[in-house]
Design an enzyme around this catalytic site. Structure first.
Site, mmCIF file in Angstrom:
data_model
loop_
_atom_site.group_PDB
_atom_site.id
_atom_site.type_symbol
_atom_site.label_atom_id
_atom_site.label_comp_id
_atom_site.label_asym_id
_atom_site.label_seq_id
_atom_site.Cartn_x
_atom_site.Cartn_y
_atom_site.Cartn_z
ATOM 1 C CB CYS A 72 34.812 72.684 78.911
ATOM 2 S SG CYS A 72 34.894 73.415 80.569
ATOM 3 C CG HIS A 122 30.851 70.105 79.444
ATOM 4 N ND1 HIS A 122 32.014 69.385 79.251
ATOM 5 C CD2 HIS A 122 31.162 71.091 80.317
ATOM 6 C CE1 HIS A 122 32.991 69.909 79.988
ATOM 7 N NE2 HIS A 122 32.501 70.949 80.638
ATOM 8 C CD GLU A 178 31.199 66.779 77.008
ATOM 9 O OE1 GLU A 178 31.923 67.006 77.997
ATOM 10 O OE2 GLU A 178 30.756 67.682 76.274
#
Length: 277
Positions: free
Chosen positions: A104, A240, A242
């Protein structure tokens, strides 16, 4: 190297806000990872016990967030600091084959830095940006789950555990994520990326078909969501991974059975690469 020898630096400055999740993703896989403030790499005001060196690590990650408030452009200030203090070391780091990930805001930083698209293997950090991540076509902050098709054929070290054309779900949360190339050279850049196997993820709909808004949340050229450099060891993406390392982090976790979150293999892939390094 053994897994116990792998160390990951997740770089932070004021405004980054995804470093803890990124550190946790690596630690969940038994790798030593820490959030490192950029000044720990160069400031003479940092004590010896807090000072760090890029060569202490085998991977560097630029996390999501709003570094320096996204003033000027998203990622511009963070990248300028890196270029003024760490460019030489970062270029050598990339040339030596170590891993660099930008998620990002981190993707925005790598683009501003000139590390992506990264066409020149001998000059992994360009003198000026060669592409841009522009304001979303909607002119709004887009925050939701997104479908992604994995289109890399094996070059990207961060996605080797994903099947070709596999569709996964990662969340997006950004206002400036539209992949944009120089006016008049869009097809030239796209052709070079595809010929070099540098396109990693594209936005698709729930059936895996290319589609416009809202499936493509920002209007990215050719639905591109993530790319790697020509060497394959620098990877940037807007979604994302994660945030979906556990099955229960998916919005459909109660309906769709998963053994792990769709994003975990990004971290598994790079760890397996570094274990063979």
């Amino acid at each position: 190297m053994d897994r116990e020898e792998i160390r990951v630096a997740v770089l932070r400055i004021e405004g980054t806000n995804c470093e803890d999740e990124t550190v946790s993703a690596f630690r969940a896989l038994g790798v030593e990872a820490e959030a490192v403030h950029l000044k720990q790499f160069y400031s003479d005001m940092i004590g010896d016990d807090e000072a760090r060196n890029i060569w202490d690590y085998s991977a560097v990650v630029f996390p999501g967030g709003f570094s320096a408030g996204d003033y000027v452009r998203a990622g511009a200030i963070f990248s300028a600091r890196i270029k003024s203090k760490l460019r030489h070391d970062l270029e050598l780091f990339i040339k030596e084959g170590y891993a660099v990930l930008g998620i990002c805001n981190g993707f925005q930083i790598l683009v501003e830095l000139g590390a992506l698209p990264g066409f020149d293997e001998d000059r992994p950090v360009a003198d000026k940006p060669e592409m841009a991540l522009a304001i979303n076509d909607s002119s709004r902050f887009e925050c939701r789950q997104s479908y992604l098709k994995h289109e890399n054929s094996g070059k990207c070290i961060f996605t080797k555990l994903y099947r070709k054309n596999e569709v996964v779900v990662f969340p997006v949360a950004h206002a400036e994520g539209k992949v944009t190339f120089p006016v008049g050279k869009e097809e030239e850049y796209l052709q070079q990326l595809e010929e070099n196997d540098q396109v990693v993820f594209r936005y698709v709909d729930g059936q895996g078909n290319y589609a416009g808004y809202p499936w493509n949340p920002n209007g990215s050229y050719s639905n591109i969501a993530g790319i790697c450099n020509v060497k394959g060891n620098v990877f940037g993406l807007m979604p994302h991974p994660e945030r979906v390392i556990h099955p229960w982090q998916h919005s459909d976790w109660a309906r769709k059975r998963r053994d792990e979150g769709d994003g975990l293999r990004v971290f598994k892939s790079v760890i397996e690469y570094l274990e063979r390094f």
